[in-house]
Design a protein around this motif. Structure first.
Motif, PDB file in Angstrom:
ATOM      1  N   LEU A   1       3.832   9.078   6.985  1.00 20.75           N
ATOM      2  CA  LEU A   1       4.399  10.052   7.907  1.00 20.75           C
ATOM      3  C   LEU A   1       5.781  10.521   7.473  1.00 20.75           C
ATOM      4  O   LEU A   1       6.431  11.288   8.175  1.00 20.75           O
ATOM      5  CB  LEU A   1       4.488   9.452   9.319  1.00 20.75           C
ATOM      6  CG  LEU A   1       3.197   8.852   9.882  1.00 20.75           C
ATOM      7  CD1 LEU A   1       3.441   8.213  11.240  1.00 20.75           C
ATOM      8  CD2 LEU A   1       2.120   9.931   9.998  1.00 20.75           C
ATOM      9  N   HIS A   2       6.243  10.012   6.324  1.00 18.77           N
ATOM     10  CA  HIS A   2       7.566  10.416   5.843  1.00 18.77           C
ATOM     11  C   HIS A   2       7.531  10.450   4.317  1.00 18.77           C
ATOM     12  O   HIS A   2       6.583   9.972   3.693  1.00 18.77           O
ATOM     13  CB  HIS A   2       8.633   9.419   6.300  1.00 18.77           C
ATOM     14  CG  HIS A   2       8.565   8.124   5.538  1.00 18.77           C
ATOM     15  ND1 HIS A   2       7.775   7.066   5.938  1.00 18.77           N
ATOM     16  CD2 HIS A   2       9.150   7.739   4.383  1.00 18.77           C
ATOM     17  CE1 HIS A   2       7.895   6.089   5.071  1.00 18.77           C
ATOM     18  NE2 HIS A   2       8.719   6.462   4.112  1.00 18.77           N
ATOM     19  N   VAL A   3       8.583  11.003   3.721  1.00 16.48           N
ATOM     20  CA  VAL A   3       8.692  10.963   2.260  1.00 16.48           C
ATOM     21  C   VAL A   3      10.170  10.771   1.910  1.00 16.48           C
ATOM     22  O   VAL A   3      11.063  11.240   2.624  1.00 16.48           O
ATOM     23  CB  VAL A   3       8.107  12.248   1.621  1.00 16.48           C
ATOM     24  CG1 VAL A   3       8.848  13.484   2.083  1.00 16.48           C
ATOM     25  CG2 VAL A   3       8.126  12.164   0.097  1.00 16.48           C
ATOM     26  N   ALA A   4      10.405  10.029   0.837  1.00 15.77           N
ATOM     27  CA  ALA A   4      11.773   9.863   0.332  1.00 15.77           C
ATOM     28  C   ALA A   4      11.998  10.932  -0.729  1.00 15.77           C
ATOM     29  O   ALA A   4      11.193  11.090  -1.644  1.00 15.77           O
ATOM     30  CB  ALA A   4      11.952   8.472  -0.269  1.00 15.77           C
TER      31      ALA A   4
ATOM     32  N   SER B   1       0.818  -1.212   0.000  1.00 23.60           N
ATOM     33  CA  SER B   1       0.000   0.000   0.000  1.00 23.60           C
ATOM     34  C   SER B   1       0.848   1.257   0.000  1.00 23.60           C
ATOM     35  O   SER B   1       0.409   2.309  -0.468  1.00 23.60           O
ATOM     36  CB  SER B   1      -0.906   0.028   1.231  1.00 23.60           C
ATOM     37  OG  SER B   1      -1.825  -1.025   1.172  1.00 23.60           O
ATOM     38  N   HIS B   2       2.052   1.156   0.546  1.00 26.27           N
ATOM     39  CA  HIS B   2       2.914   2.330   0.673  1.00 26.27           C
ATOM     40  C   HIS B   2       4.302   1.799   0.966  1.00 26.27           C
ATOM     41  O   HIS B   2       4.702   1.674   2.119  1.00 26.27           O
ATOM     42  CB  HIS B   2       2.416   3.236   1.814  1.00 26.27           C
ATOM     43  CG  HIS B   2       3.133   4.547   1.905  1.00 26.27           C
ATOM     44  ND1 HIS B   2       3.636   5.035   3.083  1.00 26.27           N
ATOM     45  CD2 HIS B   2       3.430   5.473   0.951  1.00 26.27           C
ATOM     46  CE1 HIS B   2       4.214   6.219   2.854  1.00 26.27           C
ATOM     47  NE2 HIS B   2       4.105   6.504   1.579  1.00 26.27           N
TER      48      HIS B   2
ATOM     49  N   LEU C   1      10.320   3.855   0.032  1.00 23.62           N
ATOM     50  CA  LEU C   1      10.216   4.690  -1.174  1.00 23.62           C
ATOM     51  C   LEU C   1       8.796   5.153  -1.491  1.00 23.62           C
ATOM     52  O   LEU C   1       8.613   6.063  -2.293  1.00 23.62           O
ATOM     53  CB  LEU C   1      10.840   3.990  -2.375  1.00 23.62           C
ATOM     54  CG  LEU C   1      12.365   3.764  -2.275  1.00 23.62           C
ATOM     55  CD1 LEU C   1      12.903   3.113  -3.535  1.00 23.62           C
ATOM     56  CD2 LEU C   1      13.099   5.083  -2.030  1.00 23.62           C
ATOM     57  N   GLY C   2       7.770   4.511  -0.903  1.00 21.76           N
ATOM     58  CA  GLY C   2       6.423   5.072  -0.985  1.00 21.76           C
ATOM     59  C   GLY C   2       5.569   4.646  -2.157  1.00 21.76           C
ATOM     60  O   GLY C   2       4.450   5.152  -2.312  1.00 21.76           O
TER      61      GLY C   2
END
Lengths: 465, 465
Positions: B394-397, B243-244, B248-249
């Motif tokens: 809650l984070h991003v690359a 899902s995420h 890397l998202g």
């Protein structure tokens, strides 16, 4: 017409029902790769929903890669979606054994929870939950709350004369959990472990689950027969219950303790000391832990499941310095830490000496119940039996010399509503303790204990054992 | 004269001080085997205590086998007690890294706990603790409270469209704990496990700790590259975050999901789906779990650490039927069960839809913070960067094409009070993601995020990366 049916009374939102129906059509191959979907406007009209509702469904299907939408063309089904559908297997449930009606449950290791000051506990839980700082809602570390470790150190000092630094105490989710992490640290790669025989079978299973190879050391009325250690060809960590051997109840005498520690030092081994219920000793003060003799060689395992309540899930280990960093690393990677609220409530319970008071009260109650049990046994069996071990704990092993309790006996007990455990069920080498029964009395009212002994006596007579 | 000194102000009772002093004398060899002890009357007089006090000490020493008392003769020291004393090692403490002062902590996976309705939670905890029946203080079973499992099923149904029976839900002490038990079930004896690369390094360590052999499967912007599966010579369970993808998202597209399930079926494997933060998706509805495609092949791992709070220590797994009995057995032998109170409070939190409301609120807050982060990045770096993956979590690359972040960079960040994680630290095969940084923003106020990006930009300029 896609044949989608909506249920307007469902808790499932309409957009999700549409999304789900389209997905099912694609996964089952009814909508095929490359096939065009109706426009959102068309489908909205067909289903009598707002166009936004259909758009929500389409958007999620696009995000998940089920359909592809390009400006100016129809939305189409992606490639490679078909999966053969599988019927879920029928009757999947874990089936419990048909519940037999048990009128007297002599199982071991159960404290009497009806005596626990539940109202007080709730008050403390409420109090601490109001005072807990924001940080206590986040990760608070694998070792456990410092205040709780301080209070445990103080409790061990005033009740057991144990002089231990809070820095050496590590909070666990109970004794089983502690033994698991210890096994992970000490018993990798098919390592031998030396274990009392008989011993607690659940604990034995824990070590077997880890792939340990079990070396049984026989037990007599005084606990582990340390002479056997010297005959062991292969060595490994040693598991003992020196204060109150489980299940036979012996106290390991000082000379055997010294022999054990000498053996561990000579072979560079750790001793795992499981002190599961020694707070309840009726004929004198609690026995001092083996730990006091060599804190860098003995791993002490304690729990609050018996002195407080099992669903608390708090215990502790006292670790030699060399194992502490490895423990923290392992805990972080297995279940991270204990929840905060129970830790804080137990801290308060200890700080205000409420646990001391509770243990004091329970010692009297359990002692009284033990007396009732032994008197009932004398009434029913005269002098044909011997109580094993020290006057302590929540159960006692009773030997009926000359009798042999087999499967027929235990089945007959169950059918008559009596749950009782054979010592044999806790044996590694079978056949040496068939004349002994384990009777757990801590959780039972005197009348239930008396009835249970009468029931036991009737069954023994009926089967002519 | 034995030279025993008593401290009358100590919390340690006098009898215990005497007991301890005598024991030390025997263990250190100052009192030798066979040597006679003074009578209780003599010692009482010498120490100026009551005779009863000395008797208490002597009785415990007799019970523990340190001394032998026979009627009519002196009490004597037992044989075989001497153990060479060992000095405890000095400075035993686990040393923490010298605490650096961190002004902006961009670490990942931290929810903003200051927004959690703590007052409400306490009220619920208080309410349920008053209503909890006596049985809830005892062992309540390895699967978790039935009411909680019912509420989780309802929560998954209304929020994710997941149709799952409460019988298939198993409560855990969080995702890490769930993954540990799964690894114990699936990955014995050096079994291979197929894992996304990069992946969460803590989770990877969990599998390595179990002795699993790791097979990395590369990840691109859409998650696991399932084409690589077909090239794998040796197979085993597959771990994915569809899902995420962490870190890397990416969202695993439907065609890859189908390929994954087909591969698992052909090779009779299980898929472990870690759904660690997909409740927080900002550009649309949460992605549907892979689990929906094949509930008998996919093990779904969920947690309340992010949507509620980490110290709650409650998560869950949804298990295929074939694994359920083994799970219960294993849980019973590792940490038995979760504590009751938190389970009951979470039940109520779900039943009253307070968690739905909290997630709804947090989705807005986190979305806003993400926006602030991306805007700040644009201000500082123009178009020299790319945000990776879906707008969720809650984070991003962040990829800075052409830049290479090495050890010097991360050290410089720490020295300037900026904590930031390299994507590389989550990589199995190193060297492919050196231009990417992980920025956790969920727990940070907008101002802190802005300052952090300025700080980051200054460091990058200073080091001329």
């Amino acid at each position: 017409m896609l044949g989608i049916e909506l249920n307007r009374k469902s808790e499932l939102k309409l957009w999700r029902q549409i999304y789900q129906a389209l997905k099912d059509l694609m996964l089952s191959g009814k909508l095929k790769a490359g096939e065009a979907l109706p426009s959102t406007r068309e489908l909205a009209r067909e289903l009598n929903v707002s166009r936004n509702t259909v758009c929500e469904a389409y958007n999620l299907l696009i995000a998940e890669g089920f359909i592809i939408s390009r400006q100016g063309t129809h939305t189409r089904v992606s490639d490679g979606l078909f999966i053969e559908s599988v019927e879920p297997p029928l009757s999947p449930k874990i089936t419990n054994n048909a519940a037999l009606s048990i009128s007297v449950d002599f199982r071991t290791g159960r404290p009497d929870l009806s005596q626990f000051p539940r109202f007080l506990w709730r008050q403390l839980l409420h109090k601490v939950s109001e005072e807990l700082p924001l940080e206590a809602f986040s990760y608070t570390g694998p070792q456990g709350l410092p205040e709780l470790r301080r209070e445990i150190a103080a409790w061990l000092f005033r009740n057991r004369g144990l002089n231990v630094s809070p820095d050496d105490i590590f909070i666990t989710a109970g004794a089983t959990h502690g033994l698991n992490l210890i096994a992970d640290i000490l018993c990798r790669d098919n390592q031998k472990i030396l274990i009392e025989d008989p011993c607690h079978i659940g604990m034995l299973d824990t070590f077997i689950n880890k792939g340990c190879s079990i070396v049984p050391i026989p037990v007599d009325t005084e606990g582990m027969q340390t002479d056997y250690l010297l005959r062991c060809q292969k060595t490994g960590p040693i598991y003992v219950t020196p204060s109150h051997q489980f299940p036979l109840g012996g106290i390991l005498p000082a000379s055997r303790r010294a022999a054990l520690v000498r053996f561990a030092r000579e072979n560079d081994l750790y001793i795992i000391e499981d002190d599961y219920d020694s707070e309840f000793r009726y004929s004198g003060k609690p026995i001092a832990p083996l730990y006091t003799i060599d804190p860098q060689r003995v791993i002490y395992v304690g729990t609050f499941s018996k002195v407080a309540f099992p669903a608390l899930r708090i215990g502790y280990v006292i670790l030699p310095h060399r194992l502490q960093a490895r423990w923290c690393d392992l805990r972080t990677h297995t279940d991270v830490q204990n929840p905060s609220f129970e830790q804080a409530a137990l801290t308060e319970f200890l700080r205000t000496r409420k646990l001391d008071r509770h243990v004091h009260k329970m010692r009297k109650i359990y002692s009284q119940r033990r007396k009732v049990l032994l008197e009932s046994l004398e009434e029913a069996f005269g002098s044909e039996w011997v109580a094993y071990g020290d006057s302590a704990g929540l159960h006692v092993a009773i030997d009926f010399p000359g009798m042999l309790f087999g499967e027929a006996f235990y089945n007959c007990c169950l059918q008559n509503g009596l749950y009782i455990t054979p010592v044999e069920s806790h044996c590694i080498e079978k056949g040496r303790h068939q004349s002994k029964l384990l009777i757990g009395y801590g959780h039972l009212e005197p009348d239930v204990i008396r009835n249970g002994v009468v029931l036991l006596s009737d069954i023994i007579k009926k089967l002519d054992i």
